[in-house]
Design a protein around this motif. Sequence first.
Motif, mmCIF file in Angstrom:
data_model
loop_
_atom_site.group_PDB
_atom_site.id
_atom_site.type_symbol
_atom_site.label_atom_id
_atom_site.label_comp_id
_atom_site.label_asym_id
_atom_site.label_seq_id
_atom_site.Cartn_x
_atom_site.Cartn_y
_atom_site.Cartn_z
ATOM 1 N N VAL A 13 6.938 -7.723 4.298
ATOM 2 C CA VAL A 13 7.079 -6.379 3.824
ATOM 3 C C VAL A 13 8.644 -6.441 3.666
ATOM 4 C CG1 VAL A 13 7.475 -3.721 3.035
ATOM 5 C CG2 VAL A 13 4.921 -5.706 4.001
ATOM 6 N N CYS A 14 9.683 -6.649 4.918
ATOM 7 C CA CYS A 14 10.827 -6.090 5.220
ATOM 8 C C CYS A 14 11.649 -7.234 4.105
ATOM 9 C CB CYS A 14 11.182 -6.243 7.148
ATOM 10 S SG CYS A 14 10.772 -4.417 7.923
ATOM 11 N N PHE A 15 11.129 -8.480 4.682
ATOM 12 C CA PHE A 15 11.540 -9.540 3.808
ATOM 13 C C PHE A 15 11.708 -9.132 2.136
ATOM 14 C CE2 PHE A 15 10.631 -13.547 1.226
ATOM 15 C CZ PHE A 15 11.874 -14.537 1.349
ATOM 16 N N ALA A 16 10.335 -8.696 1.998
ATOM 17 C CA ALA A 16 10.081 -8.648 0.323
ATOM 18 C C ALA A 16 11.060 -7.545 -0.458
ATOM 19 C CB ALA A 16 8.717 -8.240 -0.046
ATOM 20 N N VAL A 17 10.959 -6.435 0.510
ATOM 21 C CA VAL A 17 12.152 -5.521 0.118
ATOM 22 C C VAL A 17 13.345 -5.922 0.022
ATOM 23 C CG1 VAL A 17 12.389 -3.053 0.877
ATOM 24 C CG2 VAL A 17 10.617 -3.510 1.004
ATOM 25 N N THR A 18 13.919 -6.307 1.081
ATOM 26 C CA THR A 18 15.801 -6.930 1.309
ATOM 27 C C THR A 18 15.906 -7.889 0.066
ATOM 28 O OG1 THR A 18 15.238 -7.270 3.647
ATOM 29 C CG2 THR A 18 17.134 -8.513 2.196
ATOM 30 N N TRP A 19 14.696 -8.485 -0.843
ATOM 31 C CA TRP A 19 14.641 -9.442 -1.973
ATOM 32 C C TRP A 19 14.439 -8.625 -3.498
ATOM 33 C CZ3 TRP A 19 11.344 -10.095 -5.976
ATOM 34 C CH2 TRP A 19 12.263 -11.457 -6.324
ATOM 35 N N ILE A 79 21.870 -12.271 5.260
ATOM 36 C CA ILE A 79 21.836 -12.706 6.667
ATOM 37 C C ILE A 79 20.385 -11.874 7.343
ATOM 38 C CG2 ILE A 79 22.809 -12.498 8.906
ATOM 39 C CD1 ILE A 79 24.167 -14.460 7.110
ATOM 40 N N THR A 80 20.512 -10.654 6.422
ATOM 41 C CA THR A 80 19.015 -10.137 7.129
ATOM 42 C C THR A 80 17.705 -10.613 6.271
ATOM 43 O OG1 THR A 80 20.308 -7.588 7.221
ATOM 44 C CG2 THR A 80 18.054 -7.694 6.449
ATOM 45 N N LEU A 81 18.103 -10.958 5.376
ATOM 46 C CA LEU A 81 16.516 -11.544 4.629
ATOM 47 C C LEU A 81 16.259 -12.911 5.457
ATOM 48 C CD1 LEU A 81 15.323 -11.662 1.859
ATOM 49 C CD2 LEU A 81 16.613 -14.027 1.095
ATOM 50 N N TRP A 82 17.175 -14.638 5.439
ATOM 51 C CA TRP A 82 16.335 -15.117 6.532
ATOM 52 C C TRP A 82 16.547 -14.112 7.361
ATOM 53 C CZ3 TRP A 82 14.468 -18.950 3.597
ATOM 54 C CH2 TRP A 82 15.392 -18.547 2.371
ATOM 55 N N ASN A 83 17.278 -13.619 8.623
ATOM 56 C CA ASN A 83 16.747 -13.233 9.202
ATOM 57 C C ASN A 83 15.543 -13.269 9.684
ATOM 58 O OD1 ASN A 83 18.239 -12.375 12.071
ATOM 59 N ND2 ASN A 83 16.732 -10.502 12.230
ATOM 60 N N TYR A 84 14.360 -12.124 8.410
ATOM 61 C CA TYR A 84 13.702 -11.773 9.197
ATOM 62 C C TYR A 84 12.541 -13.088 8.920
ATOM 63 C CZ TYR A 84 14.095 -6.893 9.022
ATOM 64 O OH TYR A 84 13.893 -5.777 9.209
ATOM 65 N N VAL A 85 12.947 -13.565 7.618
ATOM 66 C CA VAL A 85 11.778 -15.384 8.241
ATOM 67 C C VAL A 85 12.303 -16.192 9.367
ATOM 68 C CG1 VAL A 85 12.136 -17.050 7.531
ATOM 69 C CG2 VAL A 85 12.432 -15.997 5.216
ATOM 70 N N GLY A 86 12.644 -15.640 10.096
ATOM 71 C CA GLY A 86 13.062 -16.386 10.980
ATOM 72 C C GLY A 86 11.528 -15.529 12.470
ATOM 73 N N MET A 87 12.145 -13.897 11.898
ATOM 74 C CA MET A 87 11.185 -12.696 12.875
ATOM 75 C C MET A 87 9.977 -13.489 12.368
ATOM 76 S SD MET A 87 13.903 -9.980 13.340
ATOM 77 C CE MET A 87 12.242 -9.102 13.539
ATOM 78 N N ALA A 88 9.308 -13.273 11.071
ATOM 79 C CA ALA A 88 8.239 -13.931 11.235
ATOM 80 C C ALA A 88 7.478 -15.172 11.652
ATOM 81 C CB ALA A 88 8.058 -13.915 9.755
ATOM 82 N N ALA A 89 7.882 -16.395 11.551
ATOM 83 C CA ALA A 89 8.189 -17.184 12.272
ATOM 84 C C ALA A 89 8.035 -16.912 13.474
ATOM 85 C CB ALA A 89 8.876 -18.646 11.712
ATOM 86 N N ALA A 90 8.794 -16.121 14.381
ATOM 87 C CA ALA A 90 9.045 -16.854 15.975
ATOM 88 C C ALA A 90 7.626 -15.619 16.412
ATOM 89 C CB ALA A 90 9.712 -16.361 16.372
#
Length: 457
Positions: free
Chosen positions: A422-428, A302-313
Motif C-alpha cells: 500500500v505504501c508503494f501505491a501511495v508514494t507513486w 528513493i522511497t518508492l523503490w525502497n518499498y519494493v525492496g522491503m516488500a521483497a525482503a
Amino acid sequence: MTAPAPTRRSGRWIERWDPEDEGFWQATGERIARRNLWFSVLSEHIGFSVWTLWSVLVLFMGPEYGLTPADKFLLTSVVTLVGAVVRVPYTFAVAVFGGRNWTIVSASLLLVPTVAAFWVMEPGTSYSTFLLVGLLAGIGGGNFASSMTNINAFFPLRKKGWALGLNAGGGNIGVPVIQLVALAIIGASGGPRVLLGIYIPLIVVAAVLAALFMDNLASVQNDTGAARDAARDRHTWIMAFLYIGTFGSFIGYSFAFGQVLTNGFGRTPLQAAYLTFIGPLLGSLIRPLGGWLADRYGGARITLWNYVGMAAATAVLIAASMHKSLPLFVSVFVVLFVLSGLGNGSTFKMIPGIFQAKALAKGLEGEAAVAYGRRLSGASMGLIGALGALGGVGINLAFRQSFLSYGSGTGAFVAFLAYYGVCFAVTWAVYLRRPAGRIPATTAASQEKAQLNYAEV
C-alpha cells in the motif's frame, strides 16, 4: 563582501539566522550548525538507547521473572507507545524553550526511567511495576522529535537531507549500541543493573555538553498555529503513513527481533544478543545515505523503490519463517533493517521539500517561501515522527498476536507485506504519477510542474 555574522543575546540565543544566504552560511553558519548537530546527535543517541532499553532488558528476564512471551511483547509495546506519543509535545518544546535549553532538559529527564529501572530490576517485582517503569522509558523516544525539529532549522534546504539523515542516524545507532553493551555484559555474566549503571553517568555528560556547546535560535518561535496548519495539510498525514512503513519498521523490529529469535527459533538470550544488534546498526548507518540519495535524486523516487525492496525482503522472510531457516531468516531480516533505515532518510527529506514546493505553488518567493516551508515542515515533523513510531507499537502487537494464534511470526509478516504494498501505491499515486487525460495545455503544464516538484522532494 563579508557576510554578516549571527547576532546574539544572552543565554546562548542567536537572533539572526539565515542559512539560505550562501555568504552567511560559508562565513559562520555552517560551523555553528555542525557544532549543534554533533551535540544534538549525542543527546538523541542516548535517548534512543534509553527508549529501547527494555528490548534488551527482557532478554535478561528469565523464567524466574514469571513473564510469558506475550507479557514481554506487551511490555515493549507500551514503551514504544509512550515514545510515540511524547514526540508531539517534544516537537513544540523547541519553540517554547529553545533547542539548546530543551536538549538539556530532555537529556536530564532520561535519568528518571534509567534510575527507576535500576531500582526495580530483580525477580519478584510485579508485572505492573515493570509496565510502569517501561512507560517512563518511553520519554527517550521524544528526544528524536525535538532534535529533528531543532536541526531542521539550522540547515539550508539543499543540505537538510544529509543533516537530518545524519542526526537521525546517529540517534538510531543508540539501538544497536545498547544491544552491543548488553551482549558484552551477558557474555561476562553481568546483570541488567550493570548495563543501567553504565548509562546513568552518560546521561549526565550529554546534558552538560549540550549546556556548554549548543545554541538556541530566536527565529524558531512558538507558533501554535503551525501545528494546526500542519495537521490540516493532507501531506502531513500521507507522509506519516509512509513513515510508519519505514521508521515504524525500524523501531518495531528493533524491539521485537530478539524475542522473535528466542520464541520462534529457540535461541537463548545470549545467542539472540549476538544477532540482534547487526540489523539496527546497519539500518542506522545507512540512514544518512538515504537522505543524501534523496537530496540528489528525489526522496519520492528513493522511497518508492525502497518499498519494493522491503516488500521483497518480507516475502522471503515469510518463506524463511515457515521453513524455520535461521540463516536465511537472519540475513534477510538484516536486509530489511537496512532498507528501513534507507527509507527513513528518504521519507524525512521529503517533508521540507514538500512544504517548500507548496510555498512556491502559492506564489511565495525568497525568504517568505523559506519561512513558510520551515514553519510547516518543523511542525509536521513532530506529528509524522509520532505516528511513525506508532508503527513500532503495531509491529510488536502484531507479533504478539501472531505468536498467540499461530506460534510463529509468519502471520505478522504477511500483514507487513500488505502494508508495504500500500505504501508503494501511495508514494507513486501522490508524488510520482503524471497527470493523465485531456486537459488544457496551460493547466497540464502547471500540473506537470507541480508533480515534478514533488518528485524532486
